[in-house]
Structures are given as structure tokens and as C-alpha cells.
Design a protein around this motif. Sequence first.
Motif, PDB file in Angstrom:
ATOM      1  N   GLY A 227       0.808  -1.246   0.040  1.00 52.48           N
ATOM      2  CA  GLY A 227      -0.026   0.108   0.079  1.00 52.48           C
ATOM      3  C   GLY A 227       1.137   1.208  -0.115  1.00 52.48           C
ATOM      4  N   THR A 253      -3.407   6.287   4.232  1.00 56.85           N
ATOM      5  CA  THR A 253      -3.972   5.777   2.972  1.00 56.85           C
ATOM      6  C   THR A 253      -3.804   4.147   3.009  1.00 56.85           C
ATOM      7  N   GLN A 257      -5.869   0.947   2.939  1.00 52.78           N
ATOM      8  CA  GLN A 257      -5.837  -0.109   1.570  1.00 52.78           C
ATOM      9  C   GLN A 257      -5.471  -1.485   1.880  1.00 52.78           C
ATOM     10  N   LEU A 261      -8.361  -4.628   1.316  1.00 54.61           N
ATOM     11  CA  LEU A 261      -7.896  -5.965   0.887  1.00 54.61           C
ATOM     12  C   LEU A 261      -8.612  -6.880   1.921  1.00 54.61           C
ATOM     13  N   THR A 288       1.075  -4.416   4.706  1.00 57.70           N
ATOM     14  CA  THR A 288      -0.148  -4.646   3.727  1.00 57.70           C
ATOM     15  C   THR A 288      -0.792  -5.766   3.887  1.00 57.70           C
ATOM     16  N   ALA A 403      -1.012  -1.149  -3.585  1.00 51.40           N
ATOM     17  CA  ALA A 403      -2.072  -2.108  -3.097  1.00 51.40           C
ATOM     18  C   ALA A 403      -2.878  -2.765  -4.318  1.00 51.40           C
ATOM     19  N   CYS A 404      -2.302  -2.672  -5.518  1.00 50.93           N
ATOM     20  CA  CYS A 404      -3.072  -3.428  -6.450  1.00 50.93           C
ATOM     21  C   CYS A 404      -2.951  -5.117  -6.602  1.00 50.93           C
ATOM     22  N   THR A 431      -7.425  -2.783  -9.117  1.00 50.78           N
ATOM     23  CA  THR A 431      -7.478  -2.100  -7.888  1.00 50.78           C
ATOM     24  C   THR A 431      -8.919  -1.985  -7.270  1.00 50.78           C
ATOM     25  N   HIS A 433     -10.815  -3.717  -5.318  1.00 47.52           N
ATOM     26  CA  HIS A 433     -10.809  -3.792  -3.891  1.00 47.52           C
ATOM     27  C   HIS A 433     -10.553  -2.466  -3.067  1.00 47.52           C
ATOM     28  N   LEU A 434     -10.003  -1.537  -3.725  1.00 43.55           N
ATOM     29  CA  LEU A 434      -9.768  -0.510  -2.779  1.00 43.55           C
ATOM     30  C   LEU A 434     -10.895   0.579  -2.657  1.00 43.55           C
TER      31      LEU A 434
END
Length: 435
Positions: A227, A253, A257, A261, A288, A403-404, A431, A433-434
Motif C-alpha cells: 500500500g 491511506t 488499503q 484488501l 499490507t 495495493a493492486c 484495484t 478492492h480499494l
Amino acid sequence: MIHIILIRHGKTAWNAAEGQDERFRGRLDVPLAEEGVAQAHLTADRLARWPLAAVYSSPLQRALRTAEIIAAPHRLAVRPLPGLTSMSYGRWAGQLHSDVAQRWPDQYGAWRRDPFTARIPGGESTADLRDRAMAALRAAIARHDDGQTLLFVTHQVVTRILACTLAGLPNAAHWQVRQDLCNLSRFDYDPAAGTFTIAGLNDTCHLTPAIARAAGDGVQIILLRHGQTGWNAGAGPGGERFRGRTDLPLDDTGLAQAQALAAWWAARGRDLPVAALYASPLLRARQTVAPLAAGLGLPVQAHPGLLDIDYGRFQGLTHAQAADLYPELYRQWRAAPGRVRFPEGESLAGVQARVRALLDQVAADYPGQRLVLVGHEIVNKVLACTLLGLDLDQIWRVCQEPACLNLYQQYSPGLQGRDRDRWLVQCLNDTCHLP
């Protein structure tokens, strides 16, 4: 940039099977099934707030109807493009793959090995299809201005060949790029440079299931980028910095993220069993995956193959500072990164060697199972280039947002022998899920 979205049409009665039980559809004008109409409406809902400037389509009714449904919220008329029509399968049209393999074993085998040089009896080659589809796409792009978003609805074989061509992939990667029904594959086109960047491949998060196994017995890898950190956001004088081995925490941020997820995963629960979690040893990667690991009840195993690139003397510098202190090396990093070794640091070839060793290990240790790996922007770009056969100088053509999610599976259906070691790219830079 001109933003391009490629969409495969919705389901028809002939899309119900895969592999040897699938039929060659091609120019046969099969209508959408009820499920295909529903898929098109879900896709329209996903894109309703996207600023589409134009919608183009194959003239065949399954693509045209999908395009009309998507275009309706934007009050746009669909523009049919004959160059986007499906492949001419000649004497194979309407027949099962298994029947074609039995009646034309040599031609079918050649087509599965290299569709660019094989010519289908009474039909066209993949090279012919590529040329006409790219000509249609480029002619459409030429009508539009920088900053606009264009949508193209067509067929599996056409979206696949366009995706491969826009990404600059070698012919051997043709079967490795999955294209599901009503998926979104996104590219950014720079008119000044004439280059395309992969913004995302085979995004189906508006449909379910979001993550599925393809046929085959290979390991499936869900690869995440960590993230956001303060240095990802371009904070501080001079903007974004070379992060590398600097052990940065996620910012607020990035922490959100990571939670998003885990929440997204929890909503899918039992459908996504995971055998193991691996992460870069650096804090931002471990943070993450921590909420996801807690939900799955699995430990996070640190793996050096996922560690970020060692930028050496570039470490911690802003891009402006690096360009000022090392102008020639920085220019080469932006123009031909595969040829750069950072002073007191690492090269992309060194990263690739680590990535290859990691892939060999997990493929041997976890056949038929699903893993989660968490890496960094450069590591993930190198892994994508490695699996797709892209030269390391092309890493800037692959987007990896913070965070992809990327999905890879070893062994593509229909490939045999040495080709079993290939990897199917099921999605890239997702992305959804973000927040």
C-alpha cells in the motif's frame, strides 16, 4: 494520454464451454444469452460514471448489443467498426475444438503452437487479424483528443490480439493473456511518444467470481503491491523518491488499503483458500498483508526474492535530485532501464534472477494451490515482464498501483510439454478492492 478500454462481449449460448468442448464462433452471428445481457448491464453500471467520449464495436450482434447496453448511460451512439469483427475461422467455424483437432490434426496443432503463422482452412491467420484490428483501432484513436476515454467492444480473439499488440508482447505470449467475458483491459496511449502502457488486464471485478482458477494443475499466485507510503504519494520537496531498501511504514491511506484488501477477501471467504503468504521483508509489505494474514490465520513468511530493488546511491533521492546528480544514468533509467546498474546497488537483471528463483520454488512447493505474495512496484513489474516475455527495458509499460492485485497461474490450458512452464496472466493491476 488517450485512455483505451477493450471489452469482450457478454455470454452467448456458445460460450458455455471451454477447451476442447468449446466451439469456434468467429463470424457466425450468435446473439447474447440472457446471462450475457446481465453481464453487459453489470459492465454498464461499472462504467456509468466513467467519462466515455466514444463507444466502438464489432458489427456482430453479440458485441454490438453489449456495446449498446454500456453506451446507454452515456447517451452515446455505438460506432461499428468492421475491422473489429471476429476472426474468420473458415471451415472450422461452428465446430468443436475436439472435432477440429481430429479432422485437421496438423493444422490445428500448428495453430495451437503458433497462431501467427498458421492459416486456418478457408479462413485467416492471426497475423491478418492483428493487422486489420490494429488499423481499425488506430484510425479510431486518430479521431480523438488527448485526455479522452474510448471504449472498444469486440471478441475474445480480437481483445487478446489487441492486448498483446498494444503491450508489445512477443507472439509466444498469445495464449498467456486471459480474456474473460465482459472483462475490461485498459491501456493509456501517449500521442506524443506513440506508445501504449498497460493500465490493467482482464478486470472482471464487476462480475463474480473475481478470482477463479483456470484449468490446469499449476500453482496460482496472487501478487500484491504494498500500500501507499509517504514516499509513494510524492510527499516532500521534489516529489516522489527512490524508495528501494528504505524501510518505510504505510501512511494512513496505505493502512486503509490494507484493511480494504482484507475486507474484500473476507467477503469471498471459503471460495479463496490460500496455502501460504509470502512478503518482502520490508515493513510496508508486511503491513499490507497483516490484516489479510490475521483473517486467514496464516503466518507471513519473509522472502528475499520479493525485496525491493537496491537503488544504491540513488536511494532516498527525489527524481529531480537524481536527474541533477547523475544526469546520464537517470536518463538511461528512464529510457532503457534494463541496461542500468545503480552505483553500489542492483540491476533489473539481478531482480529478475531473484524473481525467477522465487517462481521456481513456489511452483515446486505448491502445485495446484493458491499463494499470496506481496512485493514492490519494480519487483512486480519485473515479474510481469518475465512471465510475459517482455524485455526489461519495457517495465514502464506495466502499471502497478499501490495495493493492486495481479493474478498468475502456471500452465495454460491446451499447452503441452515445454509449454507447461508458461504462466497464464489472469489479471493485472486490479484495484477494485480499494476504497
